[in-house]
Design a protein around this motif. Structure first.
Motif, PDB file in Angstrom:
ATOM      1  N   VAL A  36       0.800  -1.051   0.145  1.00  0.00           N
ATOM      2  CA  VAL A  36      -0.057   0.153   0.168  1.00  0.00           C
ATOM      3  C   VAL A  36       0.868   1.360   0.041  1.00  0.00           C
ATOM      4  O   VAL A  36       1.929   1.409   0.761  1.00  0.00           O
ATOM      5  N   LEU A  37       0.600   2.285  -0.942  1.00  0.00           N
ATOM      6  CA  LEU A  37       1.256   3.603  -0.829  1.00  0.00           C
ATOM      7  C   LEU A  37       0.567   4.591  -0.301  1.00  0.00           C
ATOM      8  O   LEU A  37      -0.955   4.941  -0.638  1.00  0.00           O
ATOM      9  N   LEU A  38       1.007   5.330   0.515  1.00  0.00           N
ATOM     10  CA  LEU A  38       0.391   6.811   0.853  1.00  0.00           C
ATOM     11  C   LEU A  38       1.242   7.891   0.229  1.00  0.00           C
ATOM     12  O   LEU A  38       2.504   8.253   0.225  1.00  0.00           O
ATOM     13  N   GLN A  39       0.780   8.482  -0.691  1.00  0.00           N
ATOM     14  CA  GLN A  39       1.170   9.511  -1.534  1.00  0.00           C
ATOM     15  C   GLN A  39       1.332  10.863  -0.549  1.00  0.00           C
ATOM     16  O   GLN A  39       0.719  11.015   0.238  1.00  0.00           O
ATOM     17  N   GLN A  40       2.121  11.966  -1.249  1.00  0.00           N
ATOM     18  CA  GLN A  40       2.403  13.089  -0.484  1.00  0.00           C
ATOM     19  C   GLN A  40       1.274  13.775  -0.333  1.00  0.00           C
ATOM     20  O   GLN A  40       0.932  14.482   0.679  1.00  0.00           O
ATOM     21  N   THR A  41       0.409  14.136  -1.241  1.00  0.00           N
ATOM     22  CA  THR A  41      -0.854  14.536  -1.167  1.00  0.00           C
ATOM     23  C   THR A  41      -2.099  13.254  -1.423  1.00  0.00           C
ATOM     24  O   THR A  41      -2.403  13.340  -2.363  1.00  0.00           O
ATOM     25  N   PRO A  42      -2.280  12.907  -0.263  1.00  0.00           N
ATOM     26  CA  PRO A  42      -3.295  11.625  -0.398  1.00  0.00           C
ATOM     27  C   PRO A  42      -4.709  12.026  -0.814  1.00  0.00           C
ATOM     28  O   PRO A  42      -5.161  13.120  -0.555  1.00  0.00           O
ATOM     29  N   TYR A  43      -5.380  11.059  -1.552  1.00  0.00           N
ATOM     30  CA  TYR A  43      -6.693  11.172  -1.676  1.00  0.00           C
ATOM     31  C   TYR A  43      -7.564  10.891  -0.601  1.00  0.00           C
ATOM     32  O   TYR A  43      -7.714   9.837  -0.046  1.00  0.00           O
ATOM     33  N   ILE A  44      -8.638  11.737  -0.226  1.00  0.00           N
ATOM     34  CA  ILE A  44      -9.317  11.586   0.823  1.00  0.00           C
ATOM     35  C   ILE A  44     -10.822  11.429   0.100  1.00  0.00           C
ATOM     36  O   ILE A  44     -11.295  12.480  -0.506  1.00  0.00           O
ATOM     37  N   PHE A  45     -11.738  10.528   0.810  1.00  0.00           N
ATOM     38  CA  PHE A  45     -12.857  10.318   0.253  1.00  0.00           C
ATOM     39  C   PHE A  45     -13.742  11.346   1.007  1.00  0.00           C
ATOM     40  O   PHE A  45     -13.695  11.831   1.995  1.00  0.00           O
ATOM     41  N   LYS A  46     -15.193  11.548   0.477  1.00  0.00           N
ATOM     42  CA  LYS A  46     -16.060  12.530   0.824  1.00  0.00           C
ATOM     43  C   LYS A  46     -16.694  12.243   2.196  1.00  0.00           C
ATOM     44  O   LYS A  46     -16.683  10.858   2.668  1.00  0.00           O
ATOM     45  N   HIS A  47     -17.253  12.969   2.817  1.00  0.00           N
ATOM     46  CA  HIS A  47     -18.409  12.940   4.182  1.00  0.00           C
ATOM     47  C   HIS A  47     -17.317  12.560   5.002  1.00  0.00           C
ATOM     48  O   HIS A  47     -16.626  13.532   5.487  1.00  0.00           O
ATOM     49  N   THR A  48     -17.612  11.549   6.036  1.00  0.00           N
ATOM     50  CA  THR A  48     -17.090  11.504   7.409  1.00  0.00           C
ATOM     51  C   THR A  48     -15.836  10.977   7.421  1.00  0.00           C
ATOM     52  O   THR A  48     -15.589  10.043   6.491  1.00  0.00           O
ATOM     53  N   VAL A  49     -15.239  10.885   8.787  1.00  0.00           N
ATOM     54  CA  VAL A  49     -13.948  10.079   8.925  1.00  0.00           C
ATOM     55  C   VAL A  49     -14.567   8.528   8.852  1.00  0.00           C
ATOM     56  O   VAL A  49     -13.725   7.731   8.244  1.00  0.00           O
ATOM     57  N   LEU A  50     -15.397   8.078   9.316  1.00  0.00           N
ATOM     58  CA  LEU A  50     -15.976   6.690   9.176  1.00  0.00           C
ATOM     59  C   LEU A  50     -16.361   6.240   7.949  1.00  0.00           C
ATOM     60  O   LEU A  50     -15.812   5.209   7.458  1.00  0.00           O
TER      61      LEU A  50
END
Length: 213
Positions: free
Chosen positions: A75-89
């Motif tokens: 698994v790769l965490l890029q420097q500017t990660p993609y975050i999904f919409k809505h909540t933390v959960l």
């Protein structure tokens, strides 16, 4: 051996004769910006493929692996990660679905605490700062429980104190769970403190390999 590479070329960005990365080690990629470190890292989970040469993963040509299956294992965490919409959960639900995992809210809360993110599962991510998004993405990544973790400057949006805290948490997780970590950092101090091996990359070439055990 986790990875080997021979005669690796990628366009005009990389020109590497050979490299090895050991299973269960913490390997740090160090060097100036624009030197090819991120390109090197993204070769390791087939996000891109070399123009020439061959990379092996666990003694098998990496091109023989199904890309989706490989990225569940690496698994790769890029420097500017993609975050999904809505909540933390909601972000953890997406990750759990992709990796065929059950949703464990207690575990999620513990991981958020581990990366220093003081947020509730119901909080909307829309107003999170860059540093908060980075820590959320890091907690998501640790939730995957993948064998190999690739991090591209995981603390670039964090202040120095938080950076030290987060990196130590990730390193402790990797050691406690017998995982492998390959990480880009701008910090020579972090590399010296945590790395088993330091690979210095400059102008697309490996200039030095330091065994730091």
């Amino acid at each position: 051996m986790l990875y080997t590479g021979h005669n690796i070329r990628y366009k005009t960005v990389l020109d590497i004769d050979e490299f090895t990365i050991e299973q269960g080690h913490i390997t740090v990629l160090l060097g100036p910006s624009g030197g090819g470190k991120t390109t090197f890292l993204t070769l390791l989970n087939k996000l891109i493929s070399p123009t020439e040469g061959e990379i092996t993963f666990r003694d098998k040509p990496i091109n023989d692996y199904d890309s989706v299956a490989l990225r569940k294992e690496v698994v790769l965490l890029q420097q500017t990660p993609y975050i999904f919409k809505h909540t933390v959960l909601d972000n953890f639900k997406k990750i759990a679905e992709y990796h065929d995992l059950s949703l464990d809210e207690d575990k999620i809360k513990q991981l958020l605490n581990d990366v220093g993110l003081d947020k509730n599962l119901e909080d909307n991510v829309v107003n999170f700062s860059g540093g908060e998004k980075q820590r959320l993405a890091l907690a998501r990544l640790l939730y995957c429980h993948a064998d190999v973790i690739l991090l591209d400057e995981p603390s670039s949006s964090l202040d120095e104190t938080t950076e030290a805290f987060v990196i130590k948490k990730v390193v402790d997780y990797v050691k406690d769970n017998q995982k492998s970590l390959i990480m880009i950092t701008h910090s020579s101090a972090i590399a010296k403190q945590y790395a088993d091996k330091i690979i210095k990359i400059k102008q697309g070439r490996i200039t030095e390999v330091i065994d730091n055990e």
